[in-house]
Design a protein around this motif. Structure first.
Motif, mmCIF file in Angstrom:
data_model
loop_
_atom_site.group_PDB
_atom_site.id
_atom_site.type_symbol
_atom_site.label_atom_id
_atom_site.label_comp_id
_atom_site.label_asym_id
_atom_site.label_seq_id
_atom_site.Cartn_x
_atom_site.Cartn_y
_atom_site.Cartn_z
ATOM 1 N N ILE A 1 0.844 -1.202 0.000
ATOM 2 C CA ILE A 1 0.000 0.000 0.000
ATOM 3 C C ILE A 1 0.879 1.252 0.000
ATOM 4 C CG2 ILE A 1 -1.614 1.354 1.397
ATOM 5 C CD1 ILE A 1 -2.852 -1.345 2.268
ATOM 6 N N LEU A 2 1.926 1.245 0.828
ATOM 7 C CA LEU A 2 2.841 2.391 0.915
ATOM 8 C C LEU A 2 3.547 2.614 -0.421
ATOM 9 C CD1 LEU A 2 4.189 4.541 2.723
ATOM 10 C CD2 LEU A 2 5.935 2.835 3.289
ATOM 11 N N PHE A 3 3.998 1.523 -1.044
ATOM 12 C CA PHE A 3 4.686 1.620 -2.335
ATOM 13 C C PHE A 3 3.772 2.240 -3.395
ATOM 14 C CE2 PHE A 3 5.784 -0.101 -6.508
ATOM 15 C CZ PHE A 3 7.143 0.183 -6.578
ATOM 16 N N LEU A 4 2.540 1.721 -3.472
ATOM 17 C CA LEU A 4 1.594 2.215 -4.476
ATOM 18 C C LEU A 4 1.175 3.655 -4.203
ATOM 19 C CD1 LEU A 4 -0.650 -0.967 -4.881
ATOM 20 C CD2 LEU A 4 1.027 -0.084 -6.513
ATOM 21 N N LYS A 5 1.027 3.992 -2.918
ATOM 22 C CA LYS A 5 0.641 5.352 -2.542
ATOM 23 C C LYS A 5 1.669 6.361 -3.049
ATOM 24 C CE LYS A 5 0.419 8.380 1.500
ATOM 25 N NZ LYS A 5 0.552 8.468 2.974
ATOM 26 N N TYR A 6 2.959 6.080 -2.786
ATOM 27 C CA TYR A 6 3.997 7.027 -3.185
ATOM 28 C C TYR A 6 4.332 6.930 -4.665
ATOM 29 C CZ TYR A 6 4.815 9.158 1.296
ATOM 30 O OH TYR A 6 4.659 9.902 2.434
ATOM 31 N N LYS A 7 4.050 5.776 -5.275
ATOM 32 C CA LYS A 7 4.240 5.649 -6.725
ATOM 33 C C LYS A 7 3.329 6.642 -7.443
ATOM 34 C CE LYS A 7 6.559 3.106 -9.740
ATOM 35 N NZ LYS A 7 8.019 3.055 -9.727
ATOM 36 N N GLU A 8 2.120 6.816 -6.905
ATOM 37 C CA GLU A 8 1.169 7.766 -7.489
ATOM 38 C C GLU A 8 1.539 9.208 -7.180
ATOM 39 O OE1 GLU A 8 -2.707 6.672 -6.165
ATOM 40 O OE2 GLU A 8 -2.763 4.802 -7.327
ATOM 41 N N LEU A 9 2.394 9.414 -6.161
ATOM 42 C CA LEU A 9 2.781 10.774 -5.759
ATOM 43 C C LEU A 9 4.095 11.227 -6.384
ATOM 44 C CD1 LEU A 9 1.866 10.749 -1.946
ATOM 45 C CD2 LEU A 9 0.698 11.978 -3.780
ATOM 46 N N VAL A 10 4.699 10.400 -7.242
ATOM 47 C CA VAL A 10 5.957 10.794 -7.891
ATOM 48 C C VAL A 10 5.726 12.089 -8.679
ATOM 49 C CG1 VAL A 10 7.606 10.197 -9.713
ATOM 50 C CG2 VAL A 10 6.953 8.487 -8.021
ATOM 51 N N GLY A 11 6.602 13.063 -8.431
ATOM 52 C CA GLY A 11 6.452 14.359 -9.088
ATOM 53 C C GLY A 11 5.685 15.371 -8.267
ATOM 54 N N GLU A 12 5.196 14.945 -7.083
ATOM 55 C CA GLU A 12 4.442 15.865 -6.221
ATOM 56 C C GLU A 12 5.281 16.264 -5.005
ATOM 57 O OE1 GLU A 12 1.541 17.094 -7.065
ATOM 58 O OE2 GLU A 12 1.504 15.864 -8.887
ATOM 59 N N ILE A 13 4.966 17.447 -4.463
ATOM 60 C CA ILE A 13 5.685 17.939 -3.283
ATOM 61 C C ILE A 13 5.114 17.288 -2.030
ATOM 62 C CG2 ILE A 13 5.865 19.957 -1.756
ATOM 63 C CD1 ILE A 13 6.558 21.660 -4.071
ATOM 64 N N ILE A 14 6.000 16.968 -1.102
ATOM 65 C CA ILE A 14 5.577 16.433 0.194
ATOM 66 C C ILE A 14 6.417 17.109 1.281
ATOM 67 C CG2 ILE A 14 7.210 14.482 0.154
ATOM 68 C CD1 ILE A 14 4.955 12.822 1.499
ATOM 69 N N THR A 15 5.799 17.298 2.448
ATOM 70 C CA THR A 15 6.503 17.879 3.592
ATOM 71 C C THR A 15 6.685 16.805 4.645
ATOM 72 O OG1 THR A 15 5.550 20.058 3.167
ATOM 73 C CG2 THR A 15 6.460 19.677 5.352
ATOM 74 N N GLY A 16 7.890 16.670 5.143
ATOM 75 C CA GLY A 16 8.175 15.680 6.176
ATOM 76 C C GLY A 16 8.968 16.303 7.306
ATOM 77 N N GLU A 17 8.987 15.604 8.434
ATOM 78 C CA GLU A 17 9.746 16.087 9.596
ATOM 79 C C GLU A 17 11.118 15.419 9.624
ATOM 80 O OE1 GLU A 17 9.680 15.583 14.420
ATOM 81 O OE2 GLU A 17 7.732 15.841 13.419
ATOM 82 N N VAL A 18 12.155 16.229 9.725
ATOM 83 C CA VAL A 18 13.524 15.704 9.778
ATOM 84 C C VAL A 18 13.718 14.969 11.104
ATOM 85 C CG1 VAL A 18 15.980 16.297 9.782
ATOM 86 C CG2 VAL A 18 14.377 17.609 8.358
ATOM 87 N N TYR A 19 14.141 13.712 11.032
ATOM 88 C CA TYR A 19 14.394 13.003 12.289
ATOM 89 C C TYR A 19 15.804 12.432 12.379
ATOM 90 C CZ TYR A 19 14.128 8.043 10.860
ATOM 91 O OH TYR A 19 14.385 6.805 10.329
ATOM 92 N N GLN A 20 16.539 12.429 11.261
ATOM 93 C CA GLN A 20 17.933 11.986 11.335
ATOM 94 C C GLN A 20 18.727 12.578 10.169
ATOM 95 O OE1 GLN A 20 18.314 7.776 11.800
ATOM 96 N NE2 GLN A 20 20.371 7.889 12.639
ATOM 97 N N VAL A 21 19.840 13.221 10.510
ATOM 98 C CA VAL A 21 20.714 13.808 9.496
ATOM 99 C C VAL A 21 22.001 12.988 9.442
ATOM 100 C CG1 VAL A 21 21.924 15.892 8.726
ATOM 101 C CG2 VAL A 21 19.751 16.091 9.949
ATOM 102 N N LEU A 22 22.200 12.288 8.318
ATOM 103 C CA LEU A 22 23.371 11.430 8.139
ATOM 104 C C LEU A 22 24.292 12.034 7.094
ATOM 105 C CD1 LEU A 22 21.417 8.047 8.002
ATOM 106 C CD2 LEU A 22 22.528 9.057 9.992
ATOM 107 N N GLY A 23 25.484 11.481 6.960
ATOM 108 C CA GLY A 23 26.452 12.012 6.005
ATOM 109 C C GLY A 23 25.979 11.901 4.565
ATOM 110 N N LYS A 24 25.402 10.737 4.209
ATOM 111 C CA LYS A 24 25.017 10.498 2.815
ATOM 112 C C LYS A 24 23.554 10.797 2.516
ATOM 113 C CE LYS A 24 28.510 6.968 1.855
ATOM 114 N NZ LYS A 24 28.744 5.577 1.416
ATOM 115 N N GLU A 25 22.740 11.008 3.554
ATOM 116 C CA GLU A 25 21.317 11.235 3.332
ATOM 117 C C GLU A 25 20.668 11.852 4.553
ATOM 118 O OE1 GLU A 25 20.112 7.268 2.377
ATOM 119 O OE2 GLU A 25 19.990 6.632 4.465
ATOM 120 N N VAL A 26 19.472 12.386 4.338
ATOM 121 C CA VAL A 26 18.657 12.925 5.429
ATOM 122 C C VAL A 26 17.370 12.114 5.467
ATOM 123 C CG1 VAL A 26 17.330 14.916 6.226
ATOM 124 C CG2 VAL A 26 19.611 15.248 5.298
ATOM 125 N N LEU A 27 16.973 11.686 6.662
ATOM 126 C CA LEU A 27 15.773 10.877 6.821
ATOM 127 C C LEU A 27 14.645 11.737 7.372
ATOM 128 C CD1 LEU A 27 17.351 7.662 8.395
ATOM 129 C CD2 LEU A 27 17.019 8.209 5.979
#
Length: 417
Positions: free
Chosen positions: A133-159
């Motif tokens: 369900i999660l995969f399909l939900k975000y597959k349909e949202l490709v190209g759309e803006i989303i706002t998320g809360e930063v919970y971990q800042v790593l060297g190679k990525e931000v989660l």
């Protein structure tokens, strides 16, 4: 009680995961039929009836009554499909050959081990379904803006976490170089792509994609959102500079003015979101020469020659406009080339040039080659084109130190004394 607890616990778990009722019942039936097959080898003659609201489960097996001789001697006798008359009459005395016997099985008839396995299977199926369900939900949202809360800042990525607590990723190469993320803050990005990695959906966001800038315009400019203004193309050097070609479908609307807003009110919020990315909004036209002239803004173009075979455009400008056309580090001309879909070459107009002017290459004995190259980057290839600019302009437009610029101007001035 075992049945009630199992179904109620699953129903509650499924509701928390936003799984619809038909899917919930299908999963339950699949699990119980698997349990039946493990005990009886097949489930062909079984009916499974589930009432999720009451927590009820009924499992019935239907078998045809056959004579005792057939039951004892025939190779066609199947204990899952047939029951001997003598056995059927133990259930009800007036049963006859050819009739069907329906027997009900309780959950406890399958043993604790099978019931425990069923419970574990149910939980796993819900988790798998949740991933789908999660995969399909975000597959349909490709190209759309989303706002998320930063919970971990790593060297190679931000989660980030979305509103439902799902993990989102902004890789380093999808971040603007000036981005600074802090735990607990909200961050905007576009859903760039969704992948399944080791059976788990990975949602990858981007703040550098041209589509991110396009969606920001849709959020800030009602005319873009409503379709009155079309964004024809976006090209970016993320965090540094961008060019956006726009076209109005309403003759009463100025597309550039609408996108910029009164005193820049609309575009300022976009610029801030993109870490002060300098955005040029350009009025799109099908006239390629005019489009190229607009794309090279703020430089003023003299003449343009197009070569459609090589997909190159030769642009001629006055000497003081060359550096504006090229831009800092070549950004302006690079973005303009991407915007119009042709490689743009910039040349100084030769009309009115002093015959006594001297090519900078003539000063190789007195000036380092890297200094000459730096001057040529901004379109200055003769002594007088350099001297036409002030020392302050040369320091601002090039990577040369003030002392170096002074030395260059002294050497070139001596040529004409």
């Amino acid at each position: 009680m075992e049945t009630l607890n199992l179904i109620e616990a699953f129903a509650e778990f499924a509701k928390q995961k936003n799984i619809d009722r038909p899917t919930m019942i299908r999963i339950l039936e699949d699990v119980f039929r698997t349990m039946i097959r493990k005990k009886f080898e097949n489930d062909e003659n079984f009916d499974v009836i589930i009432n999720v609201d009451k927590g009820d489960l009924e499992m019935w097996r239907s078998r045809e009554i056959v004579d005792d001789e057939f039951a004892e001697d025939s190779f066609d006798f199947d204990p899952n499909k047939h029951i001997a008359l003598s056995e059927a009459q133990k259930i009800e005395e007036d049963f006859e050959i050819g009739e069907e016997v329906a027997e009900q099985f309780k959950l406890e008839d399958f043993g604790r081990r099978l019931v425990t396995t069923a419970r574990q299977t149910l939980i796993q199926k819900v988790k798998d379904l949740e991933k789908d369900i999660l995969f399909l939900k975000y597959k349909e949202l490709v190209g759309e803006i989303i706002t998320g809360e930063v919970y971990q800042v790593l060297g190679k990525e931000v989660l980030l976490l979305d509103a439902d607590g799902n993990e989102l990723v902004i890789p380093k190469n999808e971040q603007i170089s000036k981005d600074r993320f802090r735990k607990g803050e909200n961050a905007k990005a576009i859903v760039h792509r969704v992948e399944m990695q080791n059976g788990n959906p990975k949602i990858i966001l981007s703040r550098t994609a041209p589509a991110f800038l396009e969606r920001l315009f849709e959020q800030e400019v009602p005319e873009v959102y409503d379709g009155l203004i079309a964004i024809k193309k976006v090209v970016r050097e993320p965090g540094e500079r961008a060019k956006v070609a726009v076209e109005s479908y309403d003759d009463r609307i100025d597309p550039v003015g609408a996108c910029v807003g009164m005193k820049g009110s609309r575009i300022h919020s976009i610029v801030r979101e993109l870490q002060n990315e300098n955005i040029d909004v350009i009025n799109y036209t099908d006239n390629l020469e005019l489009f190229i002239a607009r794309a090279l803004s703020p430089a003023k173009i003299g003449n343009i020659k197009l070569n459609h075979d090589t997909q190159r455009a030769s642009v001629y400008l006055k000497p003081d406009q060359v550096s504006l056309a090229i831009g800092k580090g070549g950004q302006n001309i690079k973005l303009a080339s991407k915007l119009v879909g042709m490689e743009i070459d910039v040349f100084r107009e030769l009309v009115g040039v002093d015959d006594d002017d001297v090519d900078l290459n003539e000063f190789k004995d007195e000036l380092d080659s890297w200094v000459i190259d730096e001057l040529k980057k901004i379109g200055l290839d003769t002594a007088k084109s350099v001297l036409a600019l002030s020392k302050e302009d040369l320091v601002r437009r090039t990577e040369l130190e003030e002392e170096t610029v002074e030395d260059v101007m002294n050497i070139l001035n001596q040529e004409f004394e």
